[in-house]
Structure formats: C-alpha cells, structure tokens
Design a protein around this motif. Sequence first.
Motif, PDB file in Angstrom:
ATOM      1  N   ARG A  29      15.363  29.492  18.504  1.00 44.74           N
ATOM      2  CA  ARG A  29      16.707  29.879  18.940  1.00 44.74           C
ATOM      3  C   ARG A  29      16.873  31.390  18.848  1.00 44.74           C
ATOM      4  NH1 ARG A  29      22.082  28.107  19.359  1.00 44.74           N
ATOM      5  NH2 ARG A  29      21.738  25.889  19.130  1.00 44.74           N
ATOM      6  N   GLY A  46      21.365  28.028  10.152  1.00 44.13           N
ATOM      7  CA  GLY A  46      20.967  28.914   9.071  1.00 44.13           C
ATOM      8  C   GLY A  46      19.920  29.953   9.449  1.00 44.13           C
ATOM      9  N   VAL A  47      19.027  29.619  10.372  1.00 44.15           N
ATOM     10  CA  VAL A  47      17.955  30.565  10.698  1.00 44.15           C
ATOM     11  C   VAL A  47      18.560  31.837  11.272  1.00 44.15           C
ATOM     12  CG1 VAL A  47      15.967  30.968  12.187  1.00 44.15           C
ATOM     13  CG2 VAL A  47      16.301  28.738  11.153  1.00 44.15           C
ATOM     14  N   TYR A 106      11.816  20.117  22.503  1.00 40.03           N
ATOM     15  CA  TYR A 106      12.987  20.218  21.623  1.00 40.03           C
ATOM     16  C   TYR A 106      13.610  18.861  21.323  1.00 40.03           C
ATOM     17  CZ  TYR A 106      17.646  21.768  20.078  1.00 40.03           C
ATOM     18  OH  TYR A 106      18.804  21.961  19.368  1.00 40.03           O
ATOM     19  N   ASP A 170      10.368  28.316  11.017  1.00 43.34           N
ATOM     20  CA  ASP A 170      10.770  26.912  11.070  1.00 43.34           C
ATOM     21  C   ASP A 170       9.850  25.946  11.817  1.00 43.34           C
ATOM     22  OD1 ASP A 170      12.550  25.427   9.700  1.00 43.34           O
ATOM     23  OD2 ASP A 170      14.295  25.956  10.877  1.00 43.34           O
ATOM     24  N   GLN A 172      10.096  24.156  14.510  1.00 40.70           N
ATOM     25  CA  GLN A 172       9.862  24.072  15.958  1.00 40.70           C
ATOM     26  C   GLN A 172       8.536  24.738  16.320  1.00 40.70           C
ATOM     27  OE1 GLN A 172      12.493  25.657  14.585  1.00 40.70           O
ATOM     28  NE2 GLN A 172      14.419  24.785  15.326  1.00 40.70           N
ATOM     29  N   ARG A 305      27.318  21.573  11.121  1.00 41.42           N
ATOM     30  CA  ARG A 305      26.883  21.060  12.429  1.00 41.42           C
ATOM     31  C   ARG A 305      26.973  19.538  12.355  1.00 41.42           C
ATOM     32  NH1 ARG A 305      22.092  20.909  13.595  1.00 41.42           N
ATOM     33  NH2 ARG A 305      21.193  21.412  11.575  1.00 41.42           N
ATOM     34  N   ARG A 343      23.118  19.590  19.122  1.00 44.81           N
ATOM     35  CA  ARG A 343      22.014  18.851  19.767  1.00 44.81           C
ATOM     36  C   ARG A 343      22.524  17.663  20.593  1.00 44.81           C
ATOM     37  NH1 ARG A 343      18.370  19.312  14.225  1.00 44.81           N
ATOM     38  NH2 ARG A 343      18.408  21.581  14.216  1.00 44.81           N
TER      39      ARG A 343
HETATM   40  C1  G6P Z   1      18.823  24.455  11.201  1.00 42.51           C
HETATM   41  C2  G6P Z   1      17.364  24.733  11.509  1.00 42.51           C
HETATM   42  C3  G6P Z   1      17.238  25.853  12.505  1.00 42.51           C
HETATM   43  C4  G6P Z   1      18.076  25.575  13.726  1.00 42.51           C
HETATM   44  C5  G6P Z   1      19.518  25.309  13.330  1.00 42.51           C
HETATM   45  C6  G6P Z   1      20.407  24.935  14.519  1.00 42.51           C
HETATM   46  O1  G6P Z   1      19.387  25.523  10.497  1.00 42.51           O
HETATM   47  O2  G6P Z   1      16.659  25.012  10.330  1.00 42.51           O
HETATM   48  O3  G6P Z   1      15.881  26.042  12.878  1.00 42.51           O
HETATM   49  O4  G6P Z   1      18.049  26.664  14.632  1.00 42.51           O
HETATM   50  O5  G6P Z   1      19.552  24.243  12.405  1.00 42.51           O
HETATM   51  O6  G6P Z   1      19.821  23.918  15.233  1.00 42.51           O
HETATM   52  P1  G6P Z   1      19.498  24.062  16.786  1.00 42.51           P
HETATM   53  O7  G6P Z   1      18.617  22.889  17.098  1.00 42.51           O
HETATM   54  O8  G6P Z   1      20.837  23.983  17.416  1.00 42.51           O
HETATM   55  O9  G6P Z   1      18.825  25.378  16.983  1.00 42.51           O
END
Ligand code: G6P
Length: 503
Positions: A29, A46-47, A106, A170, A172, A305, A343
């Motif tokens: 992201r 958080g990232v 994803y 992370d 992904q 979230r 998501r």
């Molecule tokens: C968590 C994960 C991140 C991710 C975020 C939001 O914090 O550790 O890697 O970016 O959630 O999720 P998304 O799938 O919307 O990027």
Amino acid sequence: MSRVIDPSSLRRYTAGVLEPWSPLLVSNRAPYEPGPGGRLRRGAGGVVTALLTVAEATGAPWVACARTPAERELAATGGPVDLGDMQRPIRLHYVASDSDRYRKFYSVIANPLIWFLQHYLWDLSREPLINARYWDAWEDGYVRVNHAVAERAVEVARELPRRPLILTQDYQLYLAPSRIRELLPQATLQQFIHIPWPTPHYWKVLPQQMRDAILTGLLANDVVGFQTNSDVRNFLVSVEELLGYRVDHRERAVIHHGRVVWARAYPISIDVPAMEQLSTTPAVEQEIAGLQQRRPEKLIVRVDRTDPAKNIVRGFLAYERLLRQRPEWRRRVQFYAFLQPSRQDITVYRDYLASVKATAERINRDLGELDWEPIRLEFGENLRRAVAAYCEYDVLLVNPIYDGMNLVAKEGALLNRRDGVLVLSENAGAHEELGPWAMTINPFDVDATADALHVSLGATQPTRRRLARLLREQVKTHDIGRWISLQVRDLHDLVYEQPSPAR
Ligand code: G6P
C-alpha cells in the motif's frame, strides 16, 4: 490529509548511523492515495502510519503497488509521483499489475489466505480449501506481483547514491527479498512483519511449496523484524521445524545460503509529537466539540478497520451483556464505534461488515430508548475524528482476536484527556508493552469483557488517573523514534560491522 510532523526528532535517531546506506521503502500500500475527487489522503492501517514517519524523516523513496484505477492512472505517467506535503514530498514509484493479477495477489492469497493464517482466523474444519484456484492465484498473482515489486525496487535502488538498504514491509511481499537478493546481492535487506507469526503447526495449513517459499523468501533478508518476542520465537521454530535448519536461539540467528539472518523484535509505535500536535489543531477541537455535544456521561470508544481479526461483533455482544446485567449503566453510557470499511472486495470481509452492522442495529433496537442510542456506529476514514474520539473516551475497547501490535491502543493512551481506561486483549502485540496498566481481557470471553467494561467504567478517579499516566509515559518513552533507532542500531551492529560472505 495533511500531516503534522517534526522530522528533526527522527533525524537524530538516524543521523550518522544510517550514513553507509540509502534507504528505500517497499510496501503493497502507498502512503497516500487518491480519494474521492482526486484529493490525496493517507492510506489505511498500521504500516502506513509508521512508515510515513520514516519516509519523511529520511527522505527515502518508496515503491508500492498501484491498487486502484486512480493509482494505475498515476502509475501510467511512468516516472515517480511526488506525494505528501510540499515541504517534504515522498517520491513514490508505483508497480502496476493488471487488475486480475492484482486481485489474485491481494484478494485470494495475501488476504484472506495469509492474513487469516497469521491471525488464526480459519475455521479449519471447513476452510481453507486449497485447490486449483488457490494455486493459480499463488503462481499468477502472489509470485508474479512479488517479483514485479522486487524488480522495480532494484531499478530504483540502482539509482541511489549509496549502498541500498531495502526495507520491505509485511506479509504481502514475502517473496520479494529473494528476487531482490538475486539481482542485487550487495544490498542490505530488512523486512518488518507487522502481523503475528503463528506456530509451525499452524503454518502447516499451507502446502509445503507455499510455506517453504515464504520462509526462504524471508531468509533472503539480513534482518527480519517482528512486533514481539513471541513472534521471533515462533519464526525461529518455524525455520527449524519446517525447513529443518539449525537455528541459534541464543543469537536469534540462522545461516541461509552462507549468510547470517537475524530475527529481532521491534515493537512498532507512533509519532508522539505529530499526534500530540494534531490533537490540538482547530479541526480536531471542532470534532471534539461535536462529540461532547452528543455524548452521555460515559463513552466507550473503538476505532478499527472492519477486519474479522478486530473482533468487533464480540465487543458489541460484551457491551450488550453489560447493559443487560447491569442496567444501571443504561442511558448513562454510549458505545461509539468509528470504523473504517476494509477489504470490501473480499466476500468474507463484506460478510463481516454486514454482521457488525446487523449486531449493532439489533442491540439498538432491543435496548435503545427514544433519546438514547446504546451504540453509535459510524463508518469513515477521518483521522481527525478518530483523534477526537481518542481524546474523549472513558473506556477504549481494543479486543482483537490476534493483532500484530494495534496502534489504536497507543494513540488512544497518548491522547486521551479523561483518564480513560484501556481494555486490552491479551492477544494484541501491544499487550506485551501496555498490559500492566490496562484491563486485560481474553478476546473470546464475552462475559469477562463485559465485566472488564463494568470495572473500567466504575474505576475510581485516582486509579484511572494513575493507569492513564503510566500508559501515557510508556507510549511517550517508546515512540516510533525508538522503533527506528533499535532497527538502525541492529543494522549497524549486526550487518554493517560484521563481515559477511555477501560483502
Ligand atoms: C494492516 C497490515 C498492513 C495493511 C493494513 C491495511 O495494518 O499489517 O500491511 O496495509 O492493515 O490493510 P490493506 O489491506 O487495506 O492495505
């Protein structure tokens, strides 16, 4: 969304020590994304929260996936895009994959397969059912997007003035480092895993080919960072049991392809001065005034979230039990849930959001009165509103099933102005640090959570003040600067100082 930040507070952690390297951030992201009307807004989760600070403080460029049509349009311009505020723009290099490949990467593999696995969310008696659809998504989605990201990172890294320090983020991108290592053997590679690392038993939900690729992908790094010591232990035991490697548990290291790979815990945190400054802006004060007009005597808050791992439905059920068992709280308390839809292209996430709504509506129907709504459920992405809620809570409910860290707990503890109590799941990474001054709950135990809400709402003023002060001190002294400086110190001591066959 503009960001208030004092990068100088961070430069002091990195100055000098980072000198041999040019850092480069790599994540799925991007830190900012085009929102409705083309306005850039901060990405979720958080990232982004943590890494923005690093990018702003070090000026590091950033490689990220173009995830939406608007981002693909930006990516189509070819060159890097400047994001962030004008004083300190972030050079973003997009990686654009075709939308079906990205969906496989994803929405089939990263989420839910790997995310669910690492948060112990699968109902294993029924799911996952790994079949040709998953294998295709693995090969044509996860592997290929990871390689594309790695190749873009290498292109950008080759232009950097000093030796590249590639900071991959992370779950992904588990397979990116091994491709980067092939193409750029001299680079220093560090990956931080923001989510829990489960036990080797649970990794066996994945077929061997997938889990071995994940583990060996990670071992292409020089340092692999985790949120907690328990994640580090689980990772090392996974390498030992699943790959059959010999692991040095005292050094928390393993040798892979003749290189030493270190595993370390760095509990992630927040940018304290930036958050404090934001909380006193007129925009936030206005949000606070709005909240104060509507709030009853006591306010329970959650900010999350809409992820099944966050355990929102059980939180509502616990609150319902509180109201049924202890009717003295009725009309005196409201539960304000400020949630970010997450998501929504994944069925299980859409279903979860629907059950969050349905549960809140039922409780409001069953227990609400003409001038009292037990749960105020609001959806939106608005950092200022979240900050206002942090300032105003009497109880902050953070009850995830499992969570890597949970920065809401830290943001809330720092900014709250009412000596509010933190009710915290023992399975949140934040519990390792904040547990002593929080009301600890088991996230599955709805009755115990109801009791914890009751005790927290009724805690005496001196108790609340003491706990809130200790929580605040803990967050202030363990901020994101510390997260960064611990990593930089290790990179220096473990990687730079030690001769390795790669150099
Ligand atoms: C968590 C994960 C991140 C991710 C975020 C939001 O914090 O550790 O890697 O970016 O959630 O999720 P998304 O799938 O919307 O990027």
